[in-house]
Design an enzyme around this catalytic site. Structure first.
Site, PDB file in Angstrom:
ATOM      1  N   LYS A  37       0.815  -1.079   0.023  1.00 56.73           N
ATOM      2  CA  LYS A  37       0.115   0.077  -0.036  1.00 56.73           C
ATOM      3  C   LYS A  37       0.948   1.109  -0.080  1.00 56.73           C
ATOM      4  O   LYS A  37       1.779   1.571   0.887  1.00 56.73           O
ATOM      5  CB  LYS A  37      -0.871  -0.006   0.995  1.00 56.73           C
ATOM      6  CG  LYS A  37      -1.812   1.046   1.170  1.00 56.73           C
ATOM      7  CD  LYS A  37      -3.028   1.085   2.313  1.00 56.73           C
ATOM      8  CE  LYS A  37      -2.401   1.555   3.614  1.00 56.73           C
ATOM      9  NZ  LYS A  37      -2.214   3.241   3.577  1.00 56.73           N
ATOM     10  N   ASP A  65      -3.243   4.217  -1.774  1.00 63.82           N
ATOM     11  CA  ASP A  65      -4.192   4.804  -0.902  1.00 63.82           C
ATOM     12  C   ASP A  65      -4.215   6.305  -0.489  1.00 63.82           C
ATOM     13  O   ASP A  65      -3.631   7.114   0.293  1.00 63.82           O
ATOM     14  CB  ASP A  65      -3.701   4.067   0.539  1.00 63.82           C
ATOM     15  CG  ASP A  65      -4.990   4.663   1.688  1.00 63.82           C
ATOM     16  OD1 ASP A  65      -5.968   4.819   1.318  1.00 63.82           O
ATOM     17  OD2 ASP A  65      -4.605   4.196   2.905  1.00 63.82           O
ATOM     18  N   LYS A  67      -7.055   8.179  -0.677  1.00 63.86           N
ATOM     19  CA  LYS A  67      -8.212   8.797  -0.058  1.00 63.86           C
ATOM     20  C   LYS A  67      -8.764  10.046  -0.704  1.00 63.86           C
ATOM     21  O   LYS A  67      -8.786  11.071  -0.262  1.00 63.86           O
ATOM     22  CB  LYS A  67      -8.129   9.021   1.294  1.00 63.86           C
ATOM     23  CG  LYS A  67      -7.513   7.792   2.133  1.00 63.86           C
ATOM     24  CD  LYS A  67      -7.430   7.956   3.497  1.00 63.86           C
ATOM     25  CE  LYS A  67      -7.278   6.622   4.466  1.00 63.86           C
ATOM     26  NZ  LYS A  67      -6.067   6.424   4.531  1.00 63.86           N
ATOM     27  N   ASP A  70     -12.909  14.975  -3.424  1.00 63.35           N
ATOM     28  CA  ASP A  70     -12.923  16.243  -4.254  1.00 63.35           C
ATOM     29  C   ASP A  70     -14.369  16.212  -4.918  1.00 63.35           C
ATOM     30  O   ASP A  70     -15.023  15.361  -5.002  1.00 63.35           O
ATOM     31  CB  ASP A  70     -11.809  16.252  -4.989  1.00 63.35           C
ATOM     32  CG  ASP A  70     -11.363  17.864  -5.449  1.00 63.35           C
ATOM     33  OD1 ASP A  70     -12.178  18.693  -5.618  1.00 63.35           O
ATOM     34  OD2 ASP A  70     -10.292  18.011  -5.355  1.00 63.35           O
ATOM     35  N   THR A 121     -10.336   4.411  10.887  1.00 63.33           N
ATOM     36  CA  THR A 121      -9.779   3.576  12.163  1.00 63.33           C
ATOM     37  C   THR A 121      -9.289   4.283  13.216  1.00 63.33           C
ATOM     38  O   THR A 121      -9.409   3.854  14.514  1.00 63.33           O
ATOM     39  CB  THR A 121      -9.299   2.179  11.774  1.00 63.33           C
ATOM     40  OG1 THR A 121      -8.037   2.678  10.739  1.00 63.33           O
ATOM     41  CG2 THR A 121      -9.905   1.300  11.123  1.00 63.33           C
ATOM     42  N   ARG A 216       2.674  -0.259  11.077  1.00 63.79           N
ATOM     43  CA  ARG A 216       3.808  -0.234  11.985  1.00 63.79           C
ATOM     44  C   ARG A 216       4.121  -1.748  12.842  1.00 63.79           C
ATOM     45  O   ARG A 216       5.152  -1.723  12.909  1.00 63.79           O
ATOM     46  CB  ARG A 216       3.261   0.645  12.921  1.00 63.79           C
ATOM     47  CG  ARG A 216       3.721   2.228  12.426  1.00 63.79           C
ATOM     48  CD  ARG A 216       2.672   3.162  13.253  1.00 63.79           C
ATOM     49  NE  ARG A 216       1.561   3.026  13.142  1.00 63.79           N
ATOM     50  CZ  ARG A 216       0.482   3.905  13.691  1.00 63.79           C
ATOM     51  NH1 ARG A 216       0.898   4.996  14.434  1.00 63.79           N
ATOM     52  NH2 ARG A 216      -0.565   3.963  13.544  1.00 63.79           N
TER      53      ARG A 216
END
Ligand code: C5P
Length: 237
Positions: A37, A65, A67, A70, A121, A216
């Site tokens: 990603k 990714d 996001k 617009d 999240t 992470r």
């Protein structure tokens, strides 16, 4: 379910500052994860070159990714550009409703799958209340509403937390992709964690996730490849 091999269900978030570091992780994790990603930090710094780098060093899928959020014309244009990069997934925001979600039809059948972000999240129940969202509308209600709109608008799937995966699967059925970030294996220790609605890898999969996104816990592990393999083993059981 659309993916059968457990490792195909693991998406590693390349949340690193530049192409050089991203290449290090791609080479290290090739063959253990099914998808890389590329998020805002890396794409804004490196642009499409970083997509090419991943394609040159790996056969895994690529998830851009970005996001997108617009006006529909602009999102449609962005989707056409993404399609040309040869990536498998891209994200758009769902907060504006159908007008944006329906832009997914721009790339229908091209191989690029549009995923709608429902509620981040990192968003907690208390932060929803502070945004003025009515008490009786919790994260799950919002996620479900947005998931149904995304499905009716032709999106391939949604991003939601493990806490809502089961409800979305029940409501939207099989064939609609559920991608779950905020994954925290029991052994992971993320300093200063900003994720709120979290789930373990096995719980997310059990609850109906097709794909899980892990950043992470793999990136910052002493041995990232071993950490990724441990997650694959956990979801293989
Ligand atoms: O490091 P961590 O495992 O928390 O990484 C999660 C990744 O998933 C990040 O790249 C983040 O941008 C992404 N993501 C998320 N919540 C969403 C959508 C994407 O955490 N709703």
């Amino acid at each position: 379910m659309n993916t059968t091999n457990p490792q195909d269900r693991l998406i590693f978030a390349l949340d690193v500052p530049d192409k050089k570091e991203a290449e290090h992780y791609v080479k290290m994790l090739e063959g253990v994860v099914g998808c890389f990603k590329i998020g805002l930090e890396l794409f804004i710094r490196e642009g499409p070159d970083v997509v090419k780098m991943v394609q040159d060093h790996s056969s895994a899928n690529i998830f851009l990714d970005l996001k997108l959020h617009d006006i529909p014309t602009t999102v449609r244009g962005a989707l056409r550009s993404a399609e040309k990069l040869g990536v498998r997934y891209i994200t758009i925001h769902s907060t504006e409703g159908e007008t944006i979600l329906e832009t997914a039809d721009e790339v229908k059948g091209s191989g690029l799958e549009v995923l709608a972000v429902t509620v981040l999240t990192s968003t907690s129940v208390s932060s929803l209340a502070s945004l003025g969202i009515r008490d009786d509308i919790n994260a799950a209600v919002l996620v479900l509403d947005r998931a149904v709109r995304a499905q009716n608008s032709g999106c391939a799937g949604v991003i939601c937390s493990g806490e809502e995966a089961k409800l979305v699967r029940q409501k939207c059925g099989e064939g609609f992709k559920i991608v779950v970030p905020g994954i925290r294996p029991r052994w992971a220790d993320v300093t200063g964690d900003d994720q709120n609605r979290i789930a373990t890898p096995s719980q997310a999969i059990e609850d109906g996730a097709d794909l899980i996104v892990v950043g992470r816990p793999i990136r910052d592990a002493n041995d990232p490849r071993e950490a990724a393999q441990k997650i694959v083993d956990e979801i293989s059981l």
